[in-house]
Motif scaffolding. Structure first.
Motif, PDB file in Angstrom:
ATOM      1  N   GLY A   1       0.814  -1.209   0.000  1.00 46.98           N
ATOM      2  CA  GLY A   1       0.000   0.000   0.000  1.00 46.98           C
ATOM      3  C   GLY A   1       0.844   1.252   0.000  1.00 46.98           C
ATOM      4  N   ASP A   2       1.929   1.250   0.776  1.00 49.09           N
ATOM      5  CA  ASP A   2       2.844   2.391   0.803  1.00 49.09           C
ATOM      6  C   ASP A   2       3.488   2.606  -0.560  1.00 49.09           C
ATOM      7  OD1 ASP A   2       2.252   2.720   3.457  1.00 49.09           O
ATOM      8  OD2 ASP A   2       4.078   1.712   4.188  1.00 49.09           O
ATOM      9  N   VAL A   3       3.878   1.498  -1.193  1.00 53.49           N
ATOM     10  CA  VAL A   3       4.512   1.585  -2.507  1.00 53.49           C
ATOM     11  C   VAL A   3       3.565   2.214  -3.519  1.00 53.49           C
ATOM     12  CG1 VAL A   3       5.470   0.263  -4.432  1.00 53.49           C
ATOM     13  CG2 VAL A   3       6.015  -0.395  -2.088  1.00 53.49           C
ATOM     14  N   ASP A   4       2.367   1.671  -3.618  1.00 57.26           N
ATOM     15  CA  ASP A   4       1.401   2.166  -4.604  1.00 57.26           C
ATOM     16  C   ASP A   4       1.021   3.619  -4.327  1.00 57.26           C
ATOM     17  OD1 ASP A   4       1.441  -0.316  -5.791  1.00 57.26           O
ATOM     18  OD2 ASP A   4      -0.319  -1.054  -4.707  1.00 57.26           O
ATOM     19  N   SER A   5       0.877   3.947  -3.052  1.00 56.98           N
ATOM     20  CA  SER A   5       0.498   5.305  -2.682  1.00 56.98           C
ATOM     21  C   SER A   5       1.583   6.303  -3.080  1.00 56.98           C
ATOM     22  CB  SER A   5       0.240   5.380  -1.174  1.00 56.98           C
ATOM     23  OG  SER A   5      -0.013   6.715  -0.777  1.00 56.98           O
ATOM     24  N   LEU A   6       2.845   5.967  -2.783  1.00 60.80           N
ATOM     25  CA  LEU A   6       3.947   6.861  -3.111  1.00 60.80           C
ATOM     26  C   LEU A   6       4.053   7.070  -4.613  1.00 60.80           C
ATOM     27  CD1 LEU A   6       6.582   8.419  -2.321  1.00 60.80           C
ATOM     28  CD2 LEU A   6       7.785   6.254  -2.706  1.00 60.80           C
ATOM     29  N   VAL A   7       4.045   5.970  -5.397  1.00 61.24           N
ATOM     30  CA  VAL A   7       4.210   6.078  -6.848  1.00 61.24           C
ATOM     31  C   VAL A   7       3.042   6.834  -7.464  1.00 61.24           C
ATOM     32  CG1 VAL A   7       4.378   4.775  -9.001  1.00 61.24           C
ATOM     33  CG2 VAL A   7       5.618   3.991  -6.978  1.00 61.24           C
ATOM     34  N   ALA A   8       1.825   6.543  -7.008  1.00 62.01           N
ATOM     35  CA  ALA A   8       0.645   7.232  -7.551  1.00 62.01           C
ATOM     36  C   ALA A   8       0.697   8.721  -7.242  1.00 62.01           C
ATOM     37  CB  ALA A   8      -0.628   6.613  -6.971  1.00 62.01           C
ATOM     38  N   GLN A   9       1.101   9.063  -6.031  1.00 65.55           N
ATOM     39  CA  GLN A   9       1.199  10.476  -5.649  1.00 65.55           C
ATOM     40  C   GLN A   9       2.237  11.211  -6.490  1.00 65.55           C
ATOM     41  OE1 GLN A   9       2.458  11.052  -1.605  1.00 65.55           O
ATOM     42  NE2 GLN A   9       1.902  13.215  -1.565  1.00 65.55           N
ATOM     43  N   MET A  10       3.391  10.587  -6.691  1.00 67.61           N
ATOM     44  CA  MET A  10       4.441  11.232  -7.471  1.00 67.61           C
ATOM     45  C   MET A  10       4.057  11.328  -8.943  1.00 67.61           C
ATOM     46  SD  MET A  10       7.935   9.736  -5.727  1.00 67.61           S
ATOM     47  CE  MET A  10       8.964  10.720  -6.824  1.00 67.61           C
ATOM     48  N   GLU A  11       3.361  10.318  -9.474  1.00 65.67           N
ATOM     49  CA  GLU A  11       2.918  10.379 -10.871  1.00 65.67           C
ATOM     50  C   GLU A  11       1.926  11.521 -11.066  1.00 65.67           C
ATOM     51  OE1 GLU A  11       1.540   6.365 -11.539  1.00 65.67           O
ATOM     52  OE2 GLU A  11       3.362   5.872 -12.678  1.00 65.67           O
ATOM     53  N   GLU A  12       1.043  11.734 -10.088  1.00 61.35           N
ATOM     54  CA  GLU A  12       0.089  12.839 -10.160  1.00 61.35           C
ATOM     55  C   GLU A  12       0.827  14.180 -10.142  1.00 61.35           C
ATOM     56  OE1 GLU A  12      -3.380  14.887 -10.527  1.00 61.35           O
ATOM     57  OE2 GLU A  12      -3.068  12.717 -10.734  1.00 61.35           O
ATOM     58  N   GLN A  13       1.833  14.288  -9.284  1.00 68.19           N
ATOM     59  CA  GLN A  13       2.629  15.519  -9.216  1.00 68.19           C
ATOM     60  C   GLN A  13       3.367  15.763 -10.537  1.00 68.19           C
ATOM     61  OE1 GLN A  13       5.175  14.914  -5.844  1.00 68.19           O
ATOM     62  NE2 GLN A  13       3.571  15.348  -4.339  1.00 68.19           N
ATOM     63  N   LEU A  14       3.816  14.695 -11.148  1.00 68.09           N
ATOM     64  CA  LEU A  14       4.529  14.817 -12.421  1.00 68.09           C
ATOM     65  C   LEU A  14       3.598  15.319 -13.516  1.00 68.09           C
ATOM     66  CD1 LEU A  14       7.374  14.288 -13.535  1.00 68.09           C
ATOM     67  CD2 LEU A  14       6.650  11.959 -14.103  1.00 68.09           C
ATOM     68  N   ILE A  15       2.351  14.832 -13.503  1.00 66.46           N
ATOM     69  CA  ILE A  15       1.355  15.287 -14.482  1.00 66.46           C
ATOM     70  C   ILE A  15       1.039  16.772 -14.263  1.00 66.46           C
ATOM     71  CG2 ILE A  15      -1.041  15.043 -15.233  1.00 66.46           C
ATOM     72  CD1 ILE A  15      -0.784  12.038 -14.599  1.00 66.46           C
ATOM     73  N   GLN A  16       0.866  17.156 -13.006  1.00 68.93           N
ATOM     74  CA  GLN A  16       0.543  18.541 -12.685  1.00 68.93           C
ATOM     75  C   GLN A  16       1.675  19.491 -13.069  1.00 68.93           C
ATOM     76  OE1 GLN A  16      -0.465  18.601  -8.523  1.00 68.93           O
ATOM     77  NE2 GLN A  16      -2.399  17.482  -8.809  1.00 68.93           N
ATOM     78  N   ARG A  17       2.916  19.001 -12.999  1.00 65.65           N
ATOM     79  CA  ARG A  17       4.049  19.850 -13.352  1.00 65.65           C
ATOM     80  C   ARG A  17       4.063  20.165 -14.836  1.00 65.65           C
ATOM     81  NH1 ARG A  17      10.181  18.223 -11.661  1.00 65.65           N
ATOM     82  NH2 ARG A  17      10.098  17.089 -13.643  1.00 65.65           N
ATOM     83  N   GLY A  18       3.514  19.244 -15.646  1.00 68.08           N
ATOM     84  CA  GLY A  18       3.359  19.507 -17.073  1.00 68.08           C
ATOM     85  C   GLY A  18       4.650  19.698 -17.831  1.00 68.08           C
ATOM     86  N   ASP A  19       5.609  18.810 -17.636  1.00 67.13           N
ATOM     87  CA  ASP A  19       6.912  18.926 -18.312  1.00 67.13           C
ATOM     88  C   ASP A  19       6.774  18.751 -19.814  1.00 67.13           C
ATOM     89  OD1 ASP A  19       7.927  19.213 -15.839  1.00 67.13           O
ATOM     90  OD2 ASP A  19       9.027  17.333 -15.769  1.00 67.13           O
ATOM     91  N   GLN A  20       7.552  19.494 -20.551  1.00 67.81           N
ATOM     92  CA  GLN A  20       7.680  19.294 -21.986  1.00 67.81           C
ATOM     93  C   GLN A  20       8.731  18.207 -22.242  1.00 67.81           C
ATOM     94  OE1 GLN A  20       5.783  20.802 -24.359  1.00 67.81           O
ATOM     95  NE2 GLN A  20       4.669  21.692 -22.607  1.00 67.81           N
ATOM     96  N   PRO A  21       8.615  17.470 -23.359  1.00 66.22           N
ATOM     97  CA  PRO A  21       9.633  16.449 -23.669  1.00 66.22           C
ATOM     98  C   PRO A  21      11.025  17.051 -23.735  1.00 66.22           C
ATOM     99  CG  PRO A  21       7.724  16.212 -25.114  1.00 66.22           C
ATOM    100  CD  PRO A  21       7.535  17.506 -24.363  1.00 66.22           C
TER     101      PRO A  21
END
Length: 541
Positions: A21-41
């Motif tokens: 649960g900790d693993v999935d929670s951490l990765v999901a949270q960071m993936e959401e933050q990465l999407i919100q950051r909106g990086d260009q390639p």
């Protein structure tokens, strides 16, 4: 705390099991933050549908550094037969030309820590490509002894910086079940480069000014590597070490993906272990100078001693002296200069073929198996080389037959062993000390190479040829076998974070375990259980 039965292994695992649960929670949270950051390639960024394909891409291009390293080591062998006469070099000057590259590599190794810590693994590899290119161009255009020495020193600086960075880069990016095999690919590329260098020497043997073409040919490969390296990403562990967690996840998704449970758990484990290391640094007395932990921290000191003794055993059994002087050695046993260039391919080819088993079976058989199986093999080769020097020189066929047989055995078995001298240093240091540890290990590789190469001619004169090959190189091989029998750690099939826990164990526990395993191996060999000896998994905690 989880403690296993003492009859199995005396070790306490100080880390609680991973909570999914900790693993999935951490990765999901960071993936959401990465999407919100909106990086260009990123510029030069490429992606594959299957991350496994990207792993092979980045490893092949990064390991081209091994090809360049091997190429530049063996190119001088063919040039040795013509360069001294063209530039009017005397014996000591030619020895310095041969040994200037490993001496420059020592200086290049000292760049590993600042380049890796400040700029990252990828940029360090790019800088090494630039040094390769400048050094290769100056070698080809050298007009006198000082210019050639400067060129070889610059070339060596590229070798030293790249040699301490590429294995670490590969170890930090690939999955654990492939790490030993793919870091071993670096040694395969070195061996391939050495064969290619001998082939280039033979190709230009009849061309006027041949040694300039021979030494300048590395420019082609340094250019290819420079372009290829532009497309590889930064090491995710380095990014996380620098506090750039989202960038680390972004790279991780490209090269490893986050779909599999193993990949997600390794990313989580990497983050937690780095947090623990940073906490240890912030609370320790060596906060300003973390590299001091290599000497004051028992876990780090064990890794430092272990890695550098393995390097010592690889270098002081003579491999680089033999590779640098291959054409000269062939000339000593009766081949003319042209034949000597072609016959150098025999030794280089044996080294290349000997590396291949380690590529496929490093993780199957483990580090200890390869160390203990190969040292006796190349000792037998040294015995035959020594015996060939006792055969009357007028019996040319016998001398050459025994010598070449010994050389093939020596180079072939050393091919597997040489992989260990890159695999082990790249994986045993903790992440926050990895660039510092590799600075010392890489500098020691090339300083050892310089010592052996520069003194090889005078050692032959002082000790006699058989004294050097059988007495000095062979004697170190015997001592090394007993060291590895008792003191060698087994790190196969472990993540870099799990290896941290192995080196937390006292050395006396490793010795006791190795003695028990050795007794079990002797019993298995006595009963003909050869497959079990080669593939049995070591006890784990």
């Amino acid at each position: 705390m989880e403690k296993h039965d003492d009859s199995e292994i005396d070790y306490v695992k100080p880390v609680k099991p991973i909570n999914n649960g900790d693993v999935d929670s951490l990765v999901a949270q960071m993936e959401e933050q990465l999407i919100q950051r909106g990086d260009q390639p990123a510029r030069f960024a490429i992606a594959f549908k299957d991350p496994r394909h990207f792993t092979w891409f980045l490893v092949i291009f990064a390991s081209m550094g091994g090809l360049l390293s091997g190429l530049d080591q063996s190119l001088i062998s063919g040039a040795n037969l013509f360069l001294p006469k063209d530039l009017g070099l005397v014996g000591n000057q030619n020895s310095l030309v041969n040994s200037a590259m490993p001496l420059g590599a020592v200086a290049g190794s000292l760049l590993i820590s600042p380049a890796n810590e400040l700029l990252g693994r990828r940029m360090a590899i790019l800088i090494s490509c630039v040094l390769y290119t400048i050094g290769g161009a100056l070698c080809a255009g050298a007009i006198n002894f000082p210019m050639l020495i400067v060129a070889r020193l610059i070339l060596g600086a590229g070798v030293g910086l790249e040699g301490g960075t590429v294995p670490v880069y590969v170890a930090e990016t690939v999955e654990r079940r492939l790490r030993g095999n793919l870091v071993s690919l670096y040694q395969l590329m070195i061996a391939l480069g050495e064969v290619l260098g001998y082939a280039v020497g033979a190709m230009f043997i009849n061309v006027p000014g041949n040694w300039r073409y021979i030494l300048g040919s590395s420019l082609v490969f340094s250019t290819i590597m420079l372009i290829g390296t532009l497309f590889i990403p930064e090491s995710p562990r380095w990014l996380m070490h620098k506090g750039r967690d989202l960038d680390a996840l972004k790279v991780w998704k490209r090269i490893r993906g986050t779909e599999s449970r193993e990949s997600r758990e390794e990313f989580y484990d990497m983050k937690i272990m780095l947090q623990m290391e940073e906490l240890e640094i912030s609370q320790g007395r060596t906060k300003r100078f973390p590299w001091m932990d290599l000497f004051t921290n028992k876990r780090a000191r064990r890794a430092l001693v272990f890695a550098n003794i393995m390097i010592f055993l690889g270098q002081f059994t003579g491999i680089n002296a033999v590779m640098y002087y291959m054409s000269v050695l062939m000339n000593q046993i009766g081949f003319d200069p042209i034949q000597s260039n072609y016959m150098s391919l025999v030794g280089g080819g044996a080294l290349l073929l000997g590396t291949i088993p380690a590529i496929f079976y490093m993780e199957v058989c483990g580090r200890r198996f390869w160390a203990l199986a190969t040292l006796p093999g190349f000792f037998v080769g040294l015995v035959l080389v020594g015996v060939s020097y006792q055969i009357p020189i007028n019996n040319t066929v016998a001398v050459q037959g025994v010598y070449l047989t010994g050389l093939i055995l020596y180079e072939g078995f050393f091919g597997c062993y040489a992989c260990l001298t890159w695999v082990i240093p790249s994986e045993v240091y903790p992440t926050y000390l990895r660039s510092y540890g590799m600075t010392i290990s890489s500098a020691w590789v090339f300083l050892s190479s310089f010592i052996v190469t520069y003194n090889f001619t005078s050692m032959q004169a002082a000790m006699t040829k058989i004294g050097v090959t059988l007495g000095f190189f062979g004697g170190i091989a015997i001592i090394g076998w007993f060291y590895q029998l008792f003191f060698m750690y087994e790190t196969k099939n472990k993540t870099l974070e799990e290896i941290d826990l192995i080196f937390e164990r006292p050395t006396r526990d490793i010795v006791k375990e190795n003695m028990r395993n050795s007794m079990a191996t002797i019993k298995d060999l006595g009963k003909g259980r050869f497959r079990k000896v080669a593939t049995e998994v070591q006890p784990v905690w």
